[in-house]
Design an enzyme around this catalytic site. Structure first.
Site, mmCIF file in Angstrom:
data_model
loop_
_atom_site.group_PDB
_atom_site.id
_atom_site.type_symbol
_atom_site.label_atom_id
_atom_site.label_comp_id
_atom_site.label_asym_id
_atom_site.label_seq_id
_atom_site.Cartn_x
_atom_site.Cartn_y
_atom_site.Cartn_z
ATOM 1 N N ASP A 1 9.323 2.846 1.275
ATOM 2 C CA ASP A 1 8.211 3.558 1.669
ATOM 3 C C ASP A 1 8.245 3.388 3.116
ATOM 4 O O ASP A 1 7.718 2.157 3.887
ATOM 5 C CB ASP A 1 6.751 3.099 1.179
ATOM 6 N N PHE B 1 0.845 -1.214 0.099
ATOM 7 C CA PHE B 1 0.001 -0.010 -0.056
ATOM 8 C C PHE B 1 0.835 1.277 -0.072
ATOM 9 O O PHE B 1 1.799 1.433 1.006
ATOM 10 C CB PHE B 1 -0.823 -0.008 1.236
ATOM 11 N N LYS C 1 3.100 10.161 8.408
ATOM 12 C CA LYS C 1 2.219 9.647 9.371
ATOM 13 C C LYS C 1 2.917 10.248 10.934
ATOM 14 O O LYS C 1 2.820 11.258 11.095
ATOM 15 C CB LYS C 1 2.289 8.379 9.380
HETATM 16 C C1 LIG Z 1 3.036 2.406 3.621
HETATM 17 C C2 LIG Z 1 2.344 3.408 3.452
HETATM 18 N N1 LIG Z 1 2.671 4.247 2.504
HETATM 19 C C3 LIG Z 1 1.785 5.415 2.181
HETATM 20 C C4 LIG Z 1 0.543 5.631 2.716
HETATM 21 C C5 LIG Z 1 -0.299 6.818 2.573
HETATM 22 O O1 LIG Z 1 -0.102 7.708 3.295
HETATM 23 P P1 LIG Z 1 -1.297 8.986 3.353
HETATM 24 O O2 LIG Z 1 -2.535 8.385 3.640
HETATM 25 O O3 LIG Z 1 -0.502 10.019 4.280
HETATM 26 O O4 LIG Z 1 -1.197 9.733 1.878
HETATM 27 C C6 LIG Z 1 0.270 4.831 3.580
HETATM 28 C C7 LIG Z 1 -1.006 4.962 4.590
HETATM 29 O O5 LIG Z 1 -1.497 4.065 5.280
HETATM 30 C C8 LIG Z 1 1.264 3.672 4.009
HETATM 31 O O6 LIG Z 1 0.757 2.995 5.208
#
Ligand SMILES: Cc1ncc(COP(=O)(O)O)c(C=O)c1O
Length: 387
Positions: free
Chosen positions: A208, A123, A237
């Site tokens: 990520d 994700f 986050k």
């Molecule tokens: C690993 C990862 N990358 C990207 C995101 C997306 O982040 P945002 O909701 O701040 O756009 C998330 C959100 O859960 C995530 O867990």
């Protein structure tokens, strides 16, 4: 509780939290909930942390925003803290998906190539580039053609990765622990092969760390926990503990590809957001806090494994630091409902994984209270199944 004016894209529970203190949230009736979610990996330092509150208050009285047309020494300060002794440079934005969009653009601009290998069940966000990087068809469904060039291969599978690499491959894009996908840690031997393959094929390695970063696994970054040096790291986050802020860190050798005018964000790295991030990094990046996360993580895994060893409905208990998954055979819904009734907030990940992301500042006593509730609930569900 009915929402009359909101689009129905969230499946909201009928609870509203109106204040928070440390690792506890309080609802409109004053009921107290122990939080094992950190607002989905955000409030790593808990709620109403006094140093954070005063940093934000001070900045709010001084200046909230200046555009990126002018110097901003807070950006330099936070970037320096995030980078440490790595040979990297930072770009600030406002969310995880934006940090990943920046990474995707930088990868393409730098390599001149289109293909990015990402992983099934990953994700990376909801905007088009990050959504296209995401390896879950449910996230793509109904939104027309996704951004071309993403190839998804099974996670922790070397052969699949080798087969996917082509002349047009620019990068490998991954989470070190797939969060939304079900708290699935990268296998260390596999990761060593990924690093090796990137090296031998000249691919960028992009990690990520939107969920795994900011102390979650017992180091500032999970890439430190795994002892790898990615070319690009994305963060969000926990970086603002609830104030929206994201970042992309990229090796200095990539800098020329992100020259003036290539990318930007109106709010990215504004003073209010970075006053929070500055304090967050200072509070998280200490041997005491990070050491405690590592220790509490090990304690939790052992405690859960011991307490749940006779639960046939538990398939596996895994994770690193305070990012923990409990995979069930099935029947996660009643478990989640019981835990809410017990005033414990947890998350769901994948199909049937209970995901625990407690604030990193949690005491062992509070941690034990929550873990006991989970063990009790799962034991009761098992007993009910046996009757
Ligand atoms: C690993 C990862 N990358 C990207 C995101 C997306 O982040 P945002 O909701 O701040 O756009 C998330 C959100 O859960 C995530 O867990």
């Amino acid at each position: 509780m009915k929402n009359n004016y909101l689009l129905p894209n969230y499946n909201k529970m009928p609870i509203e939290f109106v204040n928070g203190e440390d690792v506890y949230l309080y609802d409109t009736d004053g009921e107290k909930y122990l939080d094992f979610t950190s607002g989905i990996g955000v409030a790593n330092l808990g709620y109403s942390q006094p140093d954070l509150v005063s940093a934000l208050k001070n900045q709010a009285e001084l200046l909230w925003h200046t555009p990126n047309l002018y110097q901003n020494s807070l950006q330099e300060k936070v970037a320096e803290k995030l980078i440490g002794n790595r040979d990297m440079l930072a770009f600030f934005c406002n969310s995880g998906t934006e940090a990943n969009e920046a990474a995707i653009k930088l990868i393409r601009k730098h390599t001149g190539k289109n293909q990015i290998i990402a992983f099934e069940d990953s994700f990376h966000g909801r905007t088009f580039g990050s959504m296209s990087a995401t390896g879950q068809s449910a996230i793509h469904d109904g939104f027309g053609s996704i951004v071309e060039g993403f190839v998804h291969v099974p996670f922790n599978d070397s052969q699949a990765l080798k087969t996917a690499i082509s002349e047009d491959t620019a990068a490998v894009f991954l989470e070190l622990i797939q969060g939304e996908g079900g708290v699935i840690p990268a296998d260390e031997a596999w990761l060593a092969e990924v690093v090796q393959l990137c090296h031998s094929h000249g691919l960028l390695l992009v990690v990520d760390e939107v969920q795994t970063g900011m102390g979650r696994t017992g180091n500032l970054y999970a890439s430190d926990t795994y002892n790898i040096q990615p070319d690009i790291v994305t963060l969000a986050k926990g970086l603002g503990n609830g104030i929206p802020v994201g970042a992309m860190l990229a090796k200095s050798s990539l800098a020329a590809s992100f020259g003036p005018g290539t990318h930007g964000s109106t709010f990215g790295g504004n003073r209010l957001a970075l006053s929070a991030a500055d304090k967050v990094v200072a509070l998280i990046d200490t041997p005491e806090l990070l050491g405690n996360v590592e220790e509490l993580g090990k304690f939790s895994l052992n405690y859960l494994r011991e307490g749940l060893k006779n639960c046939p409905n538990v398939v596996s208990i895994r994770g690193k630091g305070l990012m923990i998954g409990i995979e069930l055979t099935e029947g996660i819904e009643p478990v989640l409902a019981s835990l809410i009734a017990e005033k414990l907030l947890v998350l769901r990940a994948g199909q049937s994984v209970i995901r625990l992301l407690p604030p990193l500042v949690i005491s062992k006593e509070d941690l034990k209270i929550g873990l006991e509730k989970i063990i009790d609930t799962l034991t009761k569900v098992r007993e009910a199944d046996e009757k």
